[in-house]
Design a protein around this motif. Structure first.
Motif, PDB file in Angstrom:
ATOM      1  N   UNK A 188       0.868  -1.185   0.000  1.00 37.98           N
ATOM      2  CA  UNK A 188       0.000   0.000   0.000  1.00 37.98           C
ATOM      3  C   UNK A 188       0.896   1.224   0.000  1.00 37.98           C
ATOM      4  N   UNK A 189       0.666   2.112  -0.951  1.00 36.49           N
ATOM      5  CA  UNK A 189       1.467   3.329  -1.034  1.00 36.49           C
ATOM      6  C   UNK A 189       0.563   4.545  -0.848  1.00 36.49           C
ATOM      7  N   UNK A 190       1.179   5.699  -0.742  1.00 38.23           N
ATOM      8  CA  UNK A 190       0.424   6.939  -0.567  1.00 38.23           C
ATOM      9  C   UNK A 190      -0.449   7.204  -1.790  1.00 38.23           C
ATOM     10  N   UNK A 191       0.046   6.871  -2.963  1.00 41.05           N
ATOM     11  CA  UNK A 191      -0.733   7.080  -4.184  1.00 41.05           C
ATOM     12  C   UNK A 191      -2.008   6.252  -4.195  1.00 41.05           C
ATOM     13  N   UNK A 192      -1.963   5.079  -3.595  1.00 41.70           N
ATOM     14  CA  UNK A 192      -3.150   4.230  -3.531  1.00 41.70           C
ATOM     15  C   UNK A 192      -4.187   4.777  -2.560  1.00 41.70           C
ATOM     16  N   UNK A 193      -3.771   5.551  -1.595  1.00 42.41           N
ATOM     17  CA  UNK A 193      -4.685   6.099  -0.598  1.00 42.41           C
ATOM     18  C   UNK A 193      -5.287   7.437  -1.007  1.00 42.41           C
ATOM     19  N   UNK A 194      -4.850   7.980  -2.122  1.00 40.39           N
ATOM     20  CA  UNK A 194      -5.352   9.272  -2.582  1.00 40.39           C
ATOM     21  C   UNK A 194      -6.794   9.115  -3.049  1.00 40.39           C
TER      22      UNK A 194
END
Length: 94
Positions: free
Chosen positions: A77-83
């Motif tokens: 899970x990356x920050x881009x996925x949480x956007x």
């Protein structure tokens, strides 16, 4: 990730978990039917068990730290996925 970083993350998870666990299972003197000591607060716990909280926090923090480190290493899970907010149109960005 270095072992000192993992230790710091574990400590943060441990403290956070211990504070979250504090109110669970605690009963007051009124709930237990025990006479209060003069000057005792109404909300003072009768059955406070710090060893139980420390053991629970240790186990939960170990699981959370393991999940955090594995996610850091493998990038599940990356920050881009949480956007979750929509991105502005290209024309509005200029």
């Amino acid at each position: 990730m270095g072992w000192t970083s993992i230790l710091a993350i574990y400590f943060l998870f441990w403290v956070m978990t211990a504070f979250v666990m504090l109110p669970f299972g605690v009963r007051t003197a009124d709930e237990e039917g025990i006479e209060k000591v003069p000057g005792q607060a109404e909300s003072a716990p009768v059955n406070f068990r710090p060893r139980k909280i420390a053991i629970g926090a240790t186990l939960i923090a170990a699981v959370l730290t393991s999940a955090f480190v594995l996610n850091f290493e493998y990038g599940w899970v990356s920050v881009d996925m949480l956007d979750i907010l929509p991105k502005p149109p290209e024309s509005a960005a200029r």
